[in-house]
Design an enzyme around this catalytic site. Structure first.
Site, short mmCIF file in Angstrom:
data_model
loop_
_atom_site.label_atom_id
_atom_site.label_comp_id
_atom_site.label_asym_id
_atom_site.label_seq_id
_atom_site.Cartn_x
_atom_site.Cartn_y
_atom_site.Cartn_z
N PHE A 151 32.04 35.87 58.60
CA PHE A 151 31.58 37.09 58.02
C PHE A 151 30.53 37.63 58.27
O PHE A 151 30.20 38.77 58.40
CB PHE A 151 32.08 37.08 56.62
N LYS A 175 39.97 36.67 66.35
CA LYS A 175 40.53 36.49 64.86
C LYS A 175 39.25 36.59 64.08
O LYS A 175 38.50 35.59 63.64
CB LYS A 175 41.23 35.15 64.77
N ARG A 179 36.95 39.18 55.78
CA ARG A 179 36.10 39.84 54.65
C ARG A 179 35.50 41.35 55.26
O ARG A 179 35.22 41.93 54.70
CB ARG A 179 35.06 38.99 54.26
N SER A 228 32.11 27.79 58.86
CA SER A 228 31.59 26.45 58.02
C SER A 228 32.00 25.32 58.65
O SER A 228 32.86 25.12 59.44
CB SER A 228 31.85 26.66 56.66
N CYS A 283 23.29 31.65 59.51
CA CYS A 283 23.32 30.24 59.98
C CYS A 283 21.75 29.93 60.42
O CYS A 283 21.61 28.68 60.37
CB CYS A 283 24.25 30.20 60.89
N GLU A 385 24.46 23.25 52.38
CA GLU A 385 24.31 24.67 52.57
C GLU A 385 24.68 25.62 51.66
O GLU A 385 25.68 25.45 50.99
CB GLU A 385 25.37 25.07 53.91
#
Ligand code: NAD
Length: 500
Positions: A151, A175, A179, A228, A283, A385
């Site tokens: 997202f 894909k 969100r 993630s 990230c 994280e």
């Protein structure tokens, strides 16, 4: 607000979902549901792959200049629609308009890189490799490939994935995150307008069912994932077990080491921007500051506190905001949960942004910046994280202890060091076990013509994203050895051929 019903984009057309399953898409700044996105069934995914496979044969055989020209037109169209795309992106994601433009721009640069595909895909040739023998290597597209994206960069990461893949002659199944799926759909429309044949870029919206469909479909040759770490690891295992090529990028805990000789004002500016920009939902966000020595730590904390206290949280469309809301209410609750955990673990919460309320937008997904001191390596808030506007200060007594912290952490995405000493910087760059290193640069995201990727549990697979690695990932190499019969001695050879 009327709730829009989003679609898939398959074979160059918007296609309504038929699975009967949907997810709500929010505007984080108001907390309202703005749209619902269809969640594809396995059958819908399989049909999209079949469509892509048919379209790919012709696109893969097209000459690379023509493919490059479509990319060039696409770049121009993104620039034309920049404001419209940024507005939609910031409303669905929550980041500010300026940050949304950066998200699009960093994706656009990979599209620009991919316009050079005739050069990038050139093979190698050896004349006279043996008597009358020439040898050449060429790159061919894989066929249908897929990208599963997170997202937090709804334009940049889909573009990082699909532009090199398409330029190499593949058809692509995207894909995106459920969100914030609108911008990927808009990008697919722009690609069609740029002259990309229908079926080459398909957006299949969905959740785990669509992802598993991609991972198990024998016609999908390669999978690129960003998200993630637990999901990256799952996607990598299942894709490779099914014989696919895979590159999967996961979570991060990026440190900034601040040496005693660093320019402290510069280091504080860098920490504030890289720690709290985009509400920490990057990230490559810096989430851990490692000042070296007590004096450095005390000076850093003194300067950081007022800066964190005065961060301006605003709506996504407020040009004066430092950062906007988080992506969902769940994300806010998760981040606040970590802050609670940090207090219980004994870290010292110096600035508490949990109580922040946005006047006039009380249902939005907001929280203010938080700052922890005295965080230690055994704490959950250090190990995991958080992905929110929370900066942890971990004090290290010397450089070796700081470097060890960086190297012992399970994640290895990005890292920065602030110092004026060339020897220290060079030693750090050589010894840190991290994929992307900044020397007096807080967010060292490589440009499009270099490659992006983390080490350790931040990246699974051998090749990175964009740059030369992306061309290797999205093509397979074939090597041809040729000899024409004239002048060649007759007779069978029973030993392994050598070139003498
Ligand atoms: P996520 O892992 O929840 O989702 C990523 C993608 O996986 C989405 O498309 C989602 O639909 C899909 N997915 C989610 N759960 C799944 C499941 N159980 N099975 C199959 N597919 C599933 O990640 P996110 O919250 O969208 O993004 C934030 C994460 O992405 C952070 O951890 C961040 O560090 C990471 N990230 C990493 C990089 C990088 O390059 N290393 C870049 C951006 C974001």
């Amino acid at each position: 607000m009327a709730i829009a019903e989003l679609t898939h984009f398959i074979g160059g057309k918007h296609i309504k979902g038929t699975s009967g399953r949907f997810a709500d898409v929010y505007w984080p700044m108001t907390g309202e549901v703005a749209a619902r996105v269809p969640l594809a069934s396995k059958a819908e995914l399989t049909a999209a792959v079949a469509n892509a496979k048919e379209a790919q044969a012709k696109w893969g055989a097209e000459n690379p200049q023509r493919r490059g020209r479509v990319l060039a037109k696409f770049v121009a169209l993104i620039n034309r629609d920049m404001d419209k795309l940024a507005d939609k992106l910031s409303r669905e994601h929550g980041k500010t308009i300026a940050d949304a433009k950066g998200d699009i721009q960093r994706g656009l640069e990979v599209a620009e890189f991919a316009t050079g595909i005739p050069h990038l895909m050139k093979g190698e040739f050896t004349d006279n490799a043996g008597p009358g023998i020439d040898m050449y290597s060429l790159r061919q597209p894989l066929g249908v490939v897929a990208g599963i994206t997170p997202f937090n960069f709804p334009a940049m990461i889909p573009l990082w994935k699909c532009c090199p893949a398409i330029a190499c002659g593949n058809a692509f199944i995207l894909k995106p995150s459920e969100r914030d799926p609108s911008v990927p759909l808009m990008l697919a429309e722009l690609f069609l307008e740029a002259g990309l044949p229908p079926g080459i870029l398909n957006v299949v919206n969905g959740d785990r069912e669509a992802v598993d469909g991609i991972l198990d479909d024998p016609d999908v040759q390669a999978v690129g994932f960003v998200g993630s770490t637990p999901i990256a690891s799952y996607v990598y295992s299942r894709a490779t077990a099914n014989g696919k090529r895979a590159q999967c990028f996961g979570g991060a805990k990026n440190h900034m080491v601040i040496m005693p000789d660093a320019d402290m004002d510069q280091a504080v500016d860098a920490l504030i921007g890289a720690g709290y920009g985009s509400a920490g939902e990057r990230c490559m966000a810096i989430s851990v500051a490692v000042p070296i020595g007590k004096k450095t730590a005390d000076a850093l904390i003194k300067k950081l506190i007022p800066r964190v206290e005065s961060l301006k949280v605003g709506t996504s469309v407020d040009p004066s905001a430092d950062f906007g809301p988080l992506v969902t209410r769940d994300a806010v609750n998760r981040v606040k949960g970590y802050v609670e955990t940090g207090i219980k673990e004994g870290a010292k919460l110096l600035v508490d942004g949990r109580g922040f309320k946005m006047q006039g937008y009380e249902n939005g997904f907001y929280m203010g910046g938080c700052l922890f001191d005295n965080v230690t390596a055994d704490m959950k808030i250090y190990k995991e994280e958080i992905f929110g506007p929370v900066l942890s200060v971990v004090r290290a007594k010397d450089y070796d202890e700081g470097l060890k912290l960086v190297n012992d952490h399970e994640y290895g995405n990005g890292v920065a060091i602030y110092t004026r000493d060339g020897d220290t910087a060079r030693d750090f760059a050589a010894k840190c076990k991290i994929g992307m290193v900044g020397i007096n640069v807080p967010i060292p995201v490589p440009l499009a013509y270099h490659t992006f990727g983390g080490w350790k549990r931040s990246g699974f697979g051998d090749l990175n994203q964009h740059g030369p690695d992306s061309i290797r990932f999205y093509t397979r190499t074939k090597t041809v050895t040729s000899r024409w019969p004239s002048g060649v001695k007759e007779g069978a050879e029973f030993s392994i051929p050598t070139m003498g």
